[in-house]
Design an enzyme around this catalytic site. Structure first.
Site, mmCIF file in Angstrom:
data_model
loop_
_atom_site.group_PDB
_atom_site.id
_atom_site.type_symbol
_atom_site.label_atom_id
_atom_site.label_comp_id
_atom_site.label_asym_id
_atom_site.label_seq_id
_atom_site.Cartn_x
_atom_site.Cartn_y
_atom_site.Cartn_z
ATOM 1 C CE1 TYR A 32 3.509 4.733 -4.779
ATOM 2 C CE2 TYR A 32 1.605 3.266 -5.252
ATOM 3 C CZ TYR A 32 2.971 3.507 -4.737
ATOM 4 O OH TYR A 32 3.523 2.256 -4.219
ATOM 5 C CD GLU B 234 3.761 -1.162 0.776
ATOM 6 O OE1 GLU B 234 2.781 -1.380 1.252
ATOM 7 O OE2 GLU B 234 3.933 -0.439 -0.519
ATOM 8 C CD1 TRP C 89 -0.878 3.331 -2.710
ATOM 9 C CD2 TRP C 89 0.370 3.107 -0.562
ATOM 10 N NE1 TRP C 89 0.527 4.142 -2.514
ATOM 11 C CE2 TRP C 89 1.129 3.924 -1.417
ATOM 12 C CE3 TRP C 89 0.877 2.838 0.686
ATOM 13 C CZ2 TRP C 89 2.283 4.286 -1.140
ATOM 14 C CZ3 TRP C 89 2.140 3.121 0.836
ATOM 15 C CH2 TRP C 89 3.021 3.818 0.193
#
Length: 251
Positions: A58, A82, A90
């Site tokens: 990612y 988000e 995350w």
């Protein structure tokens, strides 16, 4: 993005508690115990990715590259994820991204806008031995995805915005910002742009769109390039942006 010890309490790819105009070093986030390479290496984020293959992929391929976020639905997905990350890492959301896509019909804005509270109840009650197959069970965050989809749908229908993409890019004058941070420690948690984006989205009724969340969104979607200057990510971005139609901003 934070040091390994504090990852669960930090926004992905974010440091400090200051805005762009007043960069300073961090008082609350300890530095990694070992940093064996400088910012010129391609894995400046290695200290918090920690050889996690999914996270590494990612950060290497997606983070900070707007080519992955071209449609309204793709941007809506990132906006929603988000928001889901708030208070979490995350890494947690990244591993659940597939579950979120299944839960919210691949973030098709019109389809999500038609979802109801019964759909939320089902998500909250679903069981699985694999936690990554489940969304985070936070009713407010889950409801906000449907709520925000309805707002986007309404804004497009009444002509307030032509598209979500055009509206969100307007906060950076439709030109990505290539920053020149000397170290990952200089990367801020919010900026003037994220403050304004948060303010305007809240006025329109959006939920879970605080300035720190919006800065993480700007970073991850490539509106702002926060790879430290000289790193492979920064050099790749500079090369890509030099050929971008419409240009870019350099700071």
């Amino acid at each position: 993005m934070s040091s390994a010890g504090n990852e669960e309490r930090r926004t992905a790819a974010t440091r400090g508690k200051h805005i762009r105009k007043k960069p300073r070093h961090y008082a609350t986030s300890p530095e990694p115990s070992v940093i064996t390479r400088d910012n010129s290496c391609d894995d400046w984020f290695h200290h918090f990715v920690q050889n996690d293959p999914l996270y590494l992929d990612y950060m290497t391929k997606e983070w900070g590259n707007d080519e992955h976020y071209q449609s309204d639905n793709q941007l809506f997905e990132k906006l929603s994820l988000e928001g889901a990350q708030a208070g979490l890492s995350w890494r947690t959301i990244l591993y659940k991204r597939g579950a979120y896509r299944r839960a919210f019909q691949n973030f098709d804005i019109d389809k999500v806008a038609s979802m109801t509270n019964s759909d939320i109840d089902k998500l909250l009650s679903t069981q699985s031995e694999n936690s990554n197959e489940l969304v985070v069970r936070h009713r407010g965050k889950l409801e906000s995805v449907i709520h925000n989809a309805k707002i986007i749908q309404s804004l497009k229908t009444d002509g307030t915005i032509s598209s979500l993409k055009e509206y969100l890019w307007s906060f950076v004058n439709h030109k990505p910002i290539l920053n020149s941070w000397k170290s990952f420690k200089d990367i801020p948690s919010k900026s003037a742009e994220s403050e304004e984006m948060s303010k305007q989205l809240k006025k329109l009724g959006f939920k879970f769109v605080g300035p720190t969340t919006m800065y993480a969104f700007l970073q991850s979607c490539g509106f702002v390039i926060d790879h430290p200057v000289g790193s492979r990510g920064w050099l790749d971005a500079e090369k890509r942006l030099k050929t971008r139609e419409g240009g870019y901003q350099r700071r």
